[in-house]
Design a protein around this motif. Structure first.
Motif, mmCIF file in Angstrom:
data_model
loop_
_atom_site.group_PDB
_atom_site.id
_atom_site.type_symbol
_atom_site.label_atom_id
_atom_site.label_comp_id
_atom_site.label_asym_id
_atom_site.label_seq_id
_atom_site.Cartn_x
_atom_site.Cartn_y
_atom_site.Cartn_z
ATOM 1 N N ASN A 55 34.480 43.004 44.193
ATOM 2 C CA ASN A 55 35.469 42.219 43.472
ATOM 3 C C ASN A 55 36.648 41.899 44.378
ATOM 4 N N THR A 56 37.180 40.711 44.222
ATOM 5 C CA THR A 56 38.391 40.326 44.926
ATOM 6 C C THR A 56 39.259 39.554 43.943
ATOM 7 N N THR A 57 40.560 39.714 44.051
ATOM 8 C CA THR A 57 41.484 39.093 43.107
ATOM 9 C C THR A 57 42.412 38.139 43.845
ATOM 10 N N ALA A 58 42.576 36.967 43.256
ATOM 11 C CA ALA A 58 43.478 35.959 43.820
ATOM 12 C C ALA A 58 44.768 35.937 42.991
ATOM 13 N N THR A 59 45.915 36.035 43.685
ATOM 14 C CA THR A 59 47.226 35.925 43.034
ATOM 15 C C THR A 59 48.066 34.932 43.825
ATOM 16 N N VAL A 60 49.126 34.447 43.217
ATOM 17 C CA VAL A 60 49.995 33.488 43.906
ATOM 18 C C VAL A 60 51.448 33.941 43.824
ATOM 19 N N ALA B 132 62.036 31.954 41.838
ATOM 20 C CA ALA B 132 60.778 32.565 42.251
ATOM 21 C C ALA B 132 59.832 32.685 41.055
ATOM 22 N N TYR B 133 58.559 32.457 41.298
ATOM 23 C CA TYR B 133 57.536 32.668 40.264
ATOM 24 C C TYR B 133 57.468 34.169 40.017
ATOM 25 N N SER B 134 57.517 34.560 38.725
ATOM 26 C CA SER B 134 57.507 35.994 38.410
ATOM 27 C C SER B 134 56.341 36.374 37.509
ATOM 28 N N GLY B 135 55.377 35.504 37.333
ATOM 29 C CA GLY B 135 54.232 35.785 36.462
ATOM 30 C C GLY B 135 53.215 36.717 37.087
ATOM 31 N N THR B 136 52.221 37.044 36.305
ATOM 32 C CA THR B 136 51.171 37.959 36.758
ATOM 33 C C THR B 136 49.789 37.318 36.695
ATOM 34 N N GLU B 137 49.739 36.008 36.644
ATOM 35 C CA GLU B 137 48.452 35.320 36.604
ATOM 36 C C GLU B 137 47.617 35.699 37.825
ATOM 37 N N SER B 138 46.315 35.911 37.581
ATOM 38 C CA SER B 138 45.394 36.189 38.679
ATOM 39 C C SER B 138 43.982 35.815 38.235
ATOM 40 N N ILE B 139 43.133 35.669 39.190
ATOM 41 C CA ILE B 139 41.712 35.432 38.929
ATOM 42 C C ILE B 139 40.942 36.457 39.749
ATOM 43 N N THR B 140 40.023 37.153 39.092
ATOM 44 C CA THR B 140 39.190 38.115 39.797
ATOM 45 C C THR B 140 37.808 37.505 39.994
ATOM 46 N N PHE B 141 37.342 37.538 41.219
ATOM 47 C CA PHE B 141 36.028 37.013 41.579
ATOM 48 C C PHE B 141 35.096 38.174 41.892
ATOM 49 N N ALA B 142 33.862 38.058 41.422
ATOM 50 C CA ALA B 142 32.827 39.015 41.790
ATOM 51 C C ALA B 142 32.062 38.386 42.947
ATOM 52 N N VAL B 143 31.912 39.136 44.034
ATOM 53 C CA VAL B 143 31.211 38.645 45.214
ATOM 54 C C VAL B 143 29.889 39.397 45.322
ATOM 55 N N ASP B 144 28.795 38.670 45.156
ATOM 56 C CA ASP B 144 27.457 39.259 45.215
ATOM 57 C C ASP B 144 26.960 39.160 46.651
ATOM 58 N N THR B 145 26.770 40.307 47.291
ATOM 59 C CA THR B 145 26.297 40.323 48.677
ATOM 60 C C THR B 145 24.901 40.942 48.802
#
Length: 167
Positions: free
Chosen positions: A7-12, A21-34
């Protein structure tokens, strides 16, 4: 399903033109199948000894959903032929009507999962192809083959190969 996911998570972060400044907690978690998929091959012939005009269904059950149509090869018969979909995206079939002059063939499959991992295993099924009719030798216990009503004669049939049913 038996595969490993990372798993890897993208945040901004950022600041607007006014310096806020952006103060939110939005993120997207990606599952990486290897992990490459695995497969189990089965077929509808109980002993894998077939002859011309037999119809055999070969089933490939992959450990995960496949991205595109998996292919099957039967050595000396067909190469990289598309399999047929079933109700499950991880189960595929191929119906083979035996018609060949070779004496054996090995079925193998290939395919790629949704993450682009190719199947790299060696699972296979080998079929013996027997298109030769059996021969028979008859012998009996009467030396001259002239018999009368009270004679008991034993007749023995020796076939060139194992018979499926009692002759």
């Amino acid at each position: 399903f038996k595969y490993k996911m990372l798993n890897t998570t993208a945040t901004v972060s950022g600041t607007d033109l006014s310096g806020n400044a952006y103060s939110g907690t939005e993120s997207i978690t990606f599952a990486v199948d290897t992990t490459a998929p695995t497969v189990t091959l089965t077929d509808t012939d109980s002993d894998n000894i077939v002859s011309n005009t037999d119809v055999v269904t070969i089933t490939a059950t992959f450990s995960e959903i496949m991205a595109a149509t998996p292919t099957i090869s039967l050595s000396g018969v067909v190469s990289d032929v598309s399999m047929s979909a079933t109700a499950s995206d991880s189960v595929w079939t191929y119906t083979w009507t035996v018609s060949t002059a070779i004496t054996s063939t090995t079925a193998t499959v290939s395919g790629t999962d949704l993450s682009g991992n190719a199947y790299s295993g060696t699972d296979s099924i080998t079929f013996a192809i027997d298109n030769t009719a059996p021969t028979v030798t008859l012998t009996d216990t009467d030396s001259d083959n002239i018999v009368s009503n009270s004679d008991v004669v034993t007749i023995k049939a020796t076939f060139s190969e194992r018979m499926a049913a009692t002759p």
